[in-house]
Design an enzyme around this catalytic site. Structure first.
Site, PDB file in Angstrom:
ATOM      1  N   ASP A  29      11.237  -7.081 -13.960  1.00  0.00           N
ATOM      2  CA  ASP A  29      11.722  -5.710 -14.137  1.00  0.00           C
ATOM      3  C   ASP A  29      11.025  -5.036 -15.325  1.00  0.00           C
ATOM      4  O   ASP A  29      10.680  -5.698 -16.296  1.00  0.00           O
ATOM      5  CB  ASP A  29      13.234  -5.760 -14.372  1.00  0.00           C
ATOM      6  CG  ASP A  29      13.907  -4.470 -13.964  1.00  0.00           C
ATOM      7  OD1 ASP A  29      13.213  -3.557 -13.481  1.00  0.00           O
ATOM      8  OD2 ASP A  29      15.127  -4.371 -14.150  1.00  0.00           O
ATOM      9  N   TRP A  34       7.391   0.183 -18.869  1.00  0.00           N
ATOM     10  CA  TRP A  34       6.216  -0.238 -19.656  1.00  0.00           C
ATOM     11  C   TRP A  34       5.155   0.860 -19.608  1.00  0.00           C
ATOM     12  O   TRP A  34       4.587   1.240 -20.624  1.00  0.00           O
ATOM     13  CB  TRP A  34       5.666  -1.544 -19.080  1.00  0.00           C
ATOM     14  CG  TRP A  34       4.461  -2.086 -19.780  1.00  0.00           C
ATOM     15  CD1 TRP A  34       4.449  -2.954 -20.831  1.00  0.00           C
ATOM     16  CD2 TRP A  34       3.084  -1.791 -19.476  1.00  0.00           C
ATOM     17  NE1 TRP A  34       3.154  -3.218 -21.209  1.00  0.00           N
ATOM     18  CE2 TRP A  34       2.292  -2.517 -20.387  1.00  0.00           C
ATOM     19  CE3 TRP A  34       2.444  -0.983 -18.528  1.00  0.00           C
ATOM     20  CZ2 TRP A  34       0.898  -2.472 -20.386  1.00  0.00           C
ATOM     21  CZ3 TRP A  34       1.059  -0.920 -18.521  1.00  0.00           C
ATOM     22  CH2 TRP A  34       0.304  -1.660 -19.437  1.00  0.00           C
ATOM     23  N   HIS A  46       2.767  -1.428 -12.427  1.00  0.00           N
ATOM     24  CA  HIS A  46       2.804  -2.424 -11.344  1.00  0.00           C
ATOM     25  C   HIS A  46       1.524  -3.251 -11.333  1.00  0.00           C
ATOM     26  O   HIS A  46       1.552  -4.459 -11.137  1.00  0.00           O
ATOM     27  CB  HIS A  46       3.000  -1.745  -9.989  1.00  0.00           C
ATOM     28  CG  HIS A  46       4.347  -1.094  -9.846  1.00  0.00           C
ATOM     29  ND1 HIS A  46       5.509  -1.716 -10.249  1.00  0.00           N
ATOM     30  CD2 HIS A  46       4.721   0.114  -9.358  1.00  0.00           C
ATOM     31  CE1 HIS A  46       6.536  -0.907 -10.005  1.00  0.00           C
ATOM     32  NE2 HIS A  46       6.080   0.208  -9.471  1.00  0.00           N
ATOM     33  N   ASN A  77      14.540  -1.502  -2.517  1.00  0.00           N
ATOM     34  CA  ASN A  77      13.381  -0.782  -3.079  1.00  0.00           C
ATOM     35  C   ASN A  77      12.765   0.264  -2.146  1.00  0.00           C
ATOM     36  O   ASN A  77      11.988   1.110  -2.577  1.00  0.00           O
ATOM     37  CB  ASN A  77      12.276  -1.761  -3.525  1.00  0.00           C
ATOM     38  CG  ASN A  77      12.594  -2.495  -4.816  1.00  0.00           C
ATOM     39  OD1 ASN A  77      12.135  -3.607  -5.033  1.00  0.00           O
ATOM     40  ND2 ASN A  77      13.399  -1.887  -5.685  1.00  0.00           N
ATOM     41  N   GLU A 216      20.443 -21.445 -14.670  1.00  0.00           N
ATOM     42  CA  GLU A 216      20.617 -20.925 -16.026  1.00  0.00           C
ATOM     43  C   GLU A 216      19.939 -19.558 -16.076  1.00  0.00           C
ATOM     44  O   GLU A 216      18.833 -19.385 -15.546  1.00  0.00           O
ATOM     45  CB  GLU A 216      19.955 -21.868 -17.045  1.00  0.00           C
ATOM     46  CG  GLU A 216      20.587 -23.235 -17.111  1.00  0.00           C
ATOM     47  CD  GLU A 216      22.013 -23.197 -17.681  1.00  0.00           C
ATOM     48  OE1 GLU A 216      22.324 -22.295 -18.481  1.00  0.00           O
ATOM     49  OE2 GLU A 216      22.815 -24.069 -17.300  1.00  0.00           O
TER      50      GLU A 216
HETATM   51  C1  FPP Z   1      10.009  -3.765 -11.145  1.00  0.00           C
HETATM   52  O1  FPP Z   1       9.636  -2.806 -12.095  1.00  0.00           O
HETATM   53  C2  FPP Z   1       8.842  -4.214 -10.359  1.00  0.00           C
HETATM   54  C3  FPP Z   1       8.625  -4.052  -9.011  1.00  0.00           C
HETATM   55  C4  FPP Z   1       9.578  -3.396  -8.104  1.00  0.00           C
HETATM   56  C5  FPP Z   1       7.390  -4.513  -8.358  1.00  0.00           C
HETATM   57  C6  FPP Z   1       6.930  -5.841  -8.831  1.00  0.00           C
HETATM   58  C7  FPP Z   1       5.729  -6.265  -8.122  1.00  0.00           C
HETATM   59  C8  FPP Z   1       4.664  -6.869  -8.685  1.00  0.00           C
HETATM   60  C9  FPP Z   1       4.547  -7.131 -10.133  1.00  0.00           C
HETATM   61  C10 FPP Z   1       3.528  -7.270  -7.810  1.00  0.00           C
HETATM   62  C11 FPP Z   1       3.649  -8.662  -7.237  1.00  0.00           C
HETATM   63  C12 FPP Z   1       2.591  -8.823  -6.228  1.00  0.00           C
HETATM   64  C13 FPP Z   1       2.286  -9.882  -5.414  1.00  0.00           C
HETATM   65  C14 FPP Z   1       1.354  -9.746  -4.282  1.00  0.00           C
HETATM   66  C15 FPP Z   1       2.829 -11.215  -5.589  1.00  0.00           C
HETATM   67  P1  FPP Z   1      10.307  -1.362 -11.980  1.00  0.00           P
HETATM   68  O2  FPP Z   1       9.413  -0.509 -11.167  1.00  0.00           O
HETATM   69  O3  FPP Z   1      11.691  -1.531 -11.459  1.00  0.00           O
HETATM   70  O4  FPP Z   1      10.316  -0.905 -13.466  1.00  0.00           O
HETATM   71  P2  FPP Z   1      11.419   0.037 -14.143  1.00  0.00           P
HETATM   72  O5  FPP Z   1      12.721  -0.700 -14.024  1.00  0.00           O
HETATM   73  O6  FPP Z   1      10.958   0.152 -15.544  1.00  0.00           O
HETATM   74  O7  FPP Z   1      11.410   1.314 -13.392  1.00  0.00           O
END
Ligand code: FPP
Length: 251
Positions: A29, A34, A46, A77, A216
């Site tokens: 998260d 960030w 991302h 999402n 945990e």
């Molecule tokens: C949460 O941050 C993150 C996500 C919804 C996407 C996470 C995906 C990746 C890091 C890519 C993984 C890829 C592969 C192919 C394994 P947020 O957008 O909820 O951040 P925020 O809470 O600050 O808005």
């Protein structure tokens, strides 16, 4: 390899090799926050999040952790702006294409869990390709939860079991925890011992609800793209200080 890289590859000396979690799960998260804190668009967060995940996967492998599961996209999402959803789908596909060779070289076995048939067709093809190609690999088990929801997973297991009962293949008395677990997407991995959630939220957010019964929890304020080896080291130190009793009294 430089001496610094060799040092980083080794398990930090204050951690006990014999008491590492076998399976770590992560809720990644804070990518958006960030990026925002740097005045950048969310998608940059991302992209950086993918780098953090790659680094964590490598770190788990270096330090002897056998399984890592990451929550990449929840069933909720889809409610994000279309532009962001489309970006994420394209990102997953690109990452899979780009990283498959590396995963083969590092002996990673990748699997995707979730309602995959609802994903774009081209992403589904990449997912199948990566799962097929890596299925005999004997290294770390890397599970990516995509279009995943814990309640939905429990419901599909329940339906499958109910069908077997209806067809007379199974008696209701035979339904126990082990049988139920075998009908979940995660049938081939042990339950997570440790859940890490970044960016401070204290929620499970519908992630591995059944599997997480005795996990945990480690929650850090760090945004996901900043979660690095030092942070992971801290999470493991905290885990090793826990007294895991699984509901029993300590002997
Ligand atoms: C949460 O941050 C993150 C996500 C919804 C996407 C996470 C995906 C990746 C890091 C890519 C993984 C890829 C592969 C192919 C394994 P947020 O957008 O909820 O951040 P925020 O809470 O600050 O808005």
């Amino acid at each position: 390899m430089t001496s610094m890289q060799t040092i980083l590859k080794k398990l930090p000396s204050d951690l006990d090799q014999d008491r590492l979690p076998k399976h770590v799960a992560v809720i990644m998260d804070g990518n958006g926050r960030w990026a925002k804190s740097r005045g950048l668009p969310r998608i940059v967060g991302h992209r950086q999040g993918v780098e953090a995940l790659k680094n964590l996967l490598r770190c788990c492998d270096d330090w002897g952790i056998k399984a890592l599961t990451a929550y990449a996209f929840s069933t909720e999402n889809w409610g994000r702006p279309l532009e962001e959803v489309e970006f994420l789908m394209a990102l997953f596909e690109r990452v899979l294409m780009r990283e498959l060779r590396e995963m083969m070289a590092e002996n990673v076995r990748i699997q995707f869990v979730g309602n995959l048939v609802a994903l774009p067709q081209s992403l589904q093809s990449q997912i199948q390709r990566s799962m097929n190609q890596t299925k005999e690999n004997k290294g770390i088990q890397f599970t990516v939860a995509t279009n995943y929801g814990g309640r939905q997973e429990i419901l599909q297991a329940t339906r499958a079991i109910a069908t077997q009962v209806q067809q007379g293949q199974l008696q209701p008395e035979e339904i126990d925890e082990a049988l139920f677990s075998r009908h979940l997407y995660t049938a081939n991995v042990c339950d997570p011992d440790l859940l890490i959630r970044t960016s401070g939220e204290m929620r499970l957010s519908n992630f591995l609800l059944w599997q997480m019964a005795y996990a945990e929890l480690y929650i850090t304020d760090t945004y996901w793209p900043d979660f690095d080896r030092t942070q992971f080291h801290q999470a493991l130190s905290s885990y090793q200080q826990r007294d895991r009793r699984f509901g029993k009294v300590k002997k």
